[in-house]
Design an enzyme around this catalytic site. Structure first.
Site, PDB file in Angstrom:
ATOM      1  CB  SER A   3      -0.867   0.001   1.258  1.00  0.00           C
ATOM      2  OG  SER A   3      -1.505   1.259   1.417  1.00  0.00           O
ATOM      3  CE1 TYR A  25      -3.900  -2.276   5.158  1.00  0.00           C
ATOM      4  CE2 TYR A  25      -2.839  -0.172   4.694  1.00  0.00           C
ATOM      5  CZ  TYR A  25      -3.515  -1.293   4.259  1.00  0.00           C
ATOM      6  OH  TYR A  25      -3.804  -1.436   2.921  1.00  0.00           O
TER       7      TYR A  25
HETATM    8  P1  NAD Z   1     -11.644  -6.322   0.204  1.00  0.00           P
HETATM    9  O1  NAD Z   1     -12.197  -6.268   1.575  1.00  0.00           O
HETATM   10  O2  NAD Z   1     -12.504  -5.930  -0.936  1.00  0.00           O
HETATM   11  O3  NAD Z   1     -11.066  -7.790  -0.105  1.00  0.00           O
HETATM   12  C1  NAD Z   1     -10.281  -8.476   0.846  1.00  0.00           C
HETATM   13  C2  NAD Z   1     -10.472  -9.967   0.668  1.00  0.00           C
HETATM   14  O4  NAD Z   1      -9.603 -10.620   1.603  1.00  0.00           O
HETATM   15  C3  NAD Z   1     -11.904 -10.436   0.960  1.00  0.00           C
HETATM   16  O5  NAD Z   1     -12.340 -11.336  -0.031  1.00  0.00           O
HETATM   17  C4  NAD Z   1     -11.772 -11.126   2.322  1.00  0.00           C
HETATM   18  O6  NAD Z   1     -12.709 -12.170   2.517  1.00  0.00           O
HETATM   19  C5  NAD Z   1     -10.350 -11.640   2.249  1.00  0.00           C
HETATM   20  N1  NAD Z   1      -9.758 -11.910   3.568  1.00  0.00           N
HETATM   21  C6  NAD Z   1      -9.797 -11.107   4.665  1.00  0.00           C
HETATM   22  N2  NAD Z   1      -9.188 -11.711   5.687  1.00  0.00           N
HETATM   23  C7  NAD Z   1      -8.751 -12.909   5.233  1.00  0.00           C
HETATM   24  C8  NAD Z   1      -8.052 -13.987   5.825  1.00  0.00           C
HETATM   25  N3  NAD Z   1      -7.688 -13.979   7.113  1.00  0.00           N
HETATM   26  N4  NAD Z   1      -7.751 -15.059   5.057  1.00  0.00           N
HETATM   27  C9  NAD Z   1      -8.123 -15.106   3.748  1.00  0.00           C
HETATM   28  N5  NAD Z   1      -8.808 -14.122   3.150  1.00  0.00           N
HETATM   29  C10 NAD Z   1      -9.119 -13.037   3.890  1.00  0.00           C
HETATM   30  O7  NAD Z   1     -10.325  -5.426   0.278  1.00  0.00           O
HETATM   31  P2  NAD Z   1      -9.333  -4.844  -0.847  1.00  0.00           P
HETATM   32  O8  NAD Z   1      -9.395  -3.383  -0.744  1.00  0.00           O
HETATM   33  O9  NAD Z   1      -9.533  -5.525  -2.143  1.00  0.00           O
HETATM   34  O10 NAD Z   1      -7.950  -5.299  -0.187  1.00  0.00           O
HETATM   35  C11 NAD Z   1      -7.081  -6.235  -0.797  1.00  0.00           C
HETATM   36  C12 NAD Z   1      -5.659  -5.879  -0.414  1.00  0.00           C
HETATM   37  O11 NAD Z   1      -5.365  -4.565  -0.912  1.00  0.00           O
HETATM   38  C13 NAD Z   1      -5.395  -5.805   1.092  1.00  0.00           C
HETATM   39  O12 NAD Z   1      -4.134  -6.367   1.366  1.00  0.00           O
HETATM   40  C14 NAD Z   1      -5.388  -4.324   1.378  1.00  0.00           C
HETATM   41  O13 NAD Z   1      -4.615  -4.005   2.506  1.00  0.00           O
HETATM   42  C15 NAD Z   1      -4.769  -3.799   0.100  1.00  0.00           C
HETATM   43  N6  NAD Z   1      -4.978  -2.389  -0.199  1.00  0.00           N
HETATM   44  C16 NAD Z   1      -6.235  -1.898  -0.398  1.00  0.00           C
HETATM   45  C17 NAD Z   1      -6.384  -0.543  -0.705  1.00  0.00           C
HETATM   46  C18 NAD Z   1      -7.740   0.078  -0.936  1.00  0.00           C
HETATM   47  O14 NAD Z   1      -7.836   1.323  -0.976  1.00  0.00           O
HETATM   48  N7  NAD Z   1      -8.789  -0.675  -1.117  1.00  0.00           N
HETATM   49  C19 NAD Z   1      -5.269   0.291  -0.788  1.00  0.00           C
HETATM   50  C20 NAD Z   1      -4.006  -0.261  -0.573  1.00  0.00           C
HETATM   51  C21 NAD Z   1      -3.872  -1.605  -0.282  1.00  0.00           C
END
Ligand code: NAD
Length: 278
Positions: free
Chosen positions: A141, A154
């Site tokens: 991130s 985080y």
């Molecule tokens: P999201 O909530 O849409 O998807 C996350 C997925 O991870 C879900 O399907 C959930 O069921 C799964 N998950 C959660 N805990 C879990 C576990 N213990 N074991 C297996 N699966 C698990 O979120 P997203 O925004 O798509 O996030 C995905 C990645 O992107 C994360 O690592 C997040 O930190 C990172 N990220 C997101 C953003 C943003 O703005 N959305 C920005 C930077 C980084």
């Protein structure tokens, strides 16, 4: 489609929603067969039906080493090899500040966001080596690049994911395994609303408001979408990125070059859209 991943076998953690889901859909469209490892069984089963023959779901909590080992084994068993690992599952974790940090909350964030990536690498590398090489992508991130963007635990975990990426890139380069981190800016997924205290249902309802607030977050005047990150992952997973390893691949609409006060104001607007701030 260009079939840039024709015949490739990928394992994607957190593939049932947001960035992981968009990436799974794009990888399948580009010719890959995908194993999704996630805790959301109902979404996973629905994806299996939708992409029958091209995608399998494995119930996997990435905090559990045995689950990750099982997901790698299931991918190899179903599709006979492994070429790509996308260590992506995650969530915002505790909002605690350093002075208030509960040690259990800190450990939980590290387990979900950092230890999981290490375990994914540990268990996927033997299969990738057996395939003659491959690509690992770790979801980091922009919060891992600069303080003040995400919650403390985080941000520290994501910074460590970046360093884990560099170390793994060096360690496995000779085995023809490339390892890169993807650093998204703010991307419209259910996780954004959740970071400000909204439930999944509330986040869905607030989506138009969140999308509007997110437009002003970075120089590119639109909200970041999961497909923006999926396209970058496709590049990093494909042969086109054959000389790219150890990178922090930033996909943030220019957020990192935006003045911090502009960022804070826009984050406040997202928090207001979620009802988390006055
Ligand atoms: P999201 O909530 O849409 O998807 C996350 C997925 O991870 C879900 O399907 C959930 O069921 C799964 N998950 C959660 N805990 C879990 C576990 N213990 N074991 C297996 N699966 C698990 O979120 P997203 O925004 O798509 O996030 C995905 C990645 O992107 C994360 O690592 C997040 O930190 C990172 N990220 C997101 C953003 C943003 O703005 N959305 C920005 C930077 C980084």
């Amino acid at each position: 489609m260009t079939e840039r991943l024709r015949g490739r076998i990928a394992l994607i953690t957190g593939g049932c929603s947001g960035i992981g889901l968009a990436t799974a859909e794009l990888f399948v469209a580009e010719g890959a067969r995908v194993t999704i490892a996630d805790i959301d069984a109902s979404a996973g089963r629905a994806l299996e039906r939708k992409f029958a023959g091209h995608l399998q779901f494995v119930h996997c909590d990435v905090r559990e080493e045995s689950n990750i080992r099982g997901a790698v084994d299931a991918a190899v068993q179903a599709f006979e090899r492994l070429d790509i690992l996308f260590n992506n599952a995650g969530a915002g974790g505790t909002p605690d500040t350093l002075e208030n940090m509960a040690v259990e909350a800190w450990d939980a964030a590290m387990s979900l966001l950092l230890r999981s990536a290490m375990l994914g690498i540990k268990h996927a590398v033997p299969a990738l080596k057996a395939s003659g090489g491959g690509a690992i992508i770790n979801t980091s991130s922009v919060a891992g690049l600069r303080p003040g963007i995400g919650p403390v635990a985080y941000s520290v975990a994501k910074a460590a994911v970046n360093h884990l990426t560099r170390i793994a890139a060096v360690e496995f380069a000779a085995s023809r395994i490339r390892v890169n981190a993807i650093c998204p800016g703010v991307v419209l997924t259910p996780a954004v609303g959740a970071a400000f205290g909204a439930s999944r249902a509330e986040a869905d309802r607030l989506r138009p408001k969140i999308a509007q607030a997110a437009q002003a977050l970075q120089p590119v005047p639109r909200a970041g979408m999961p497909q923006d990150i999926a396209e970058a992952c496709l590049y990093l997973a494909s042969d086109a990125a054959g000389f790219v390893t150890g990178s922090e691949f930033i996909v943030d609409g220019g957020l990192m070059v935006n003045p911090p006060e502009g960022y804070s104001a826009a984050v406040l607007r997202i928090a207001q859209a979620c009802g988390a701030a006055e």
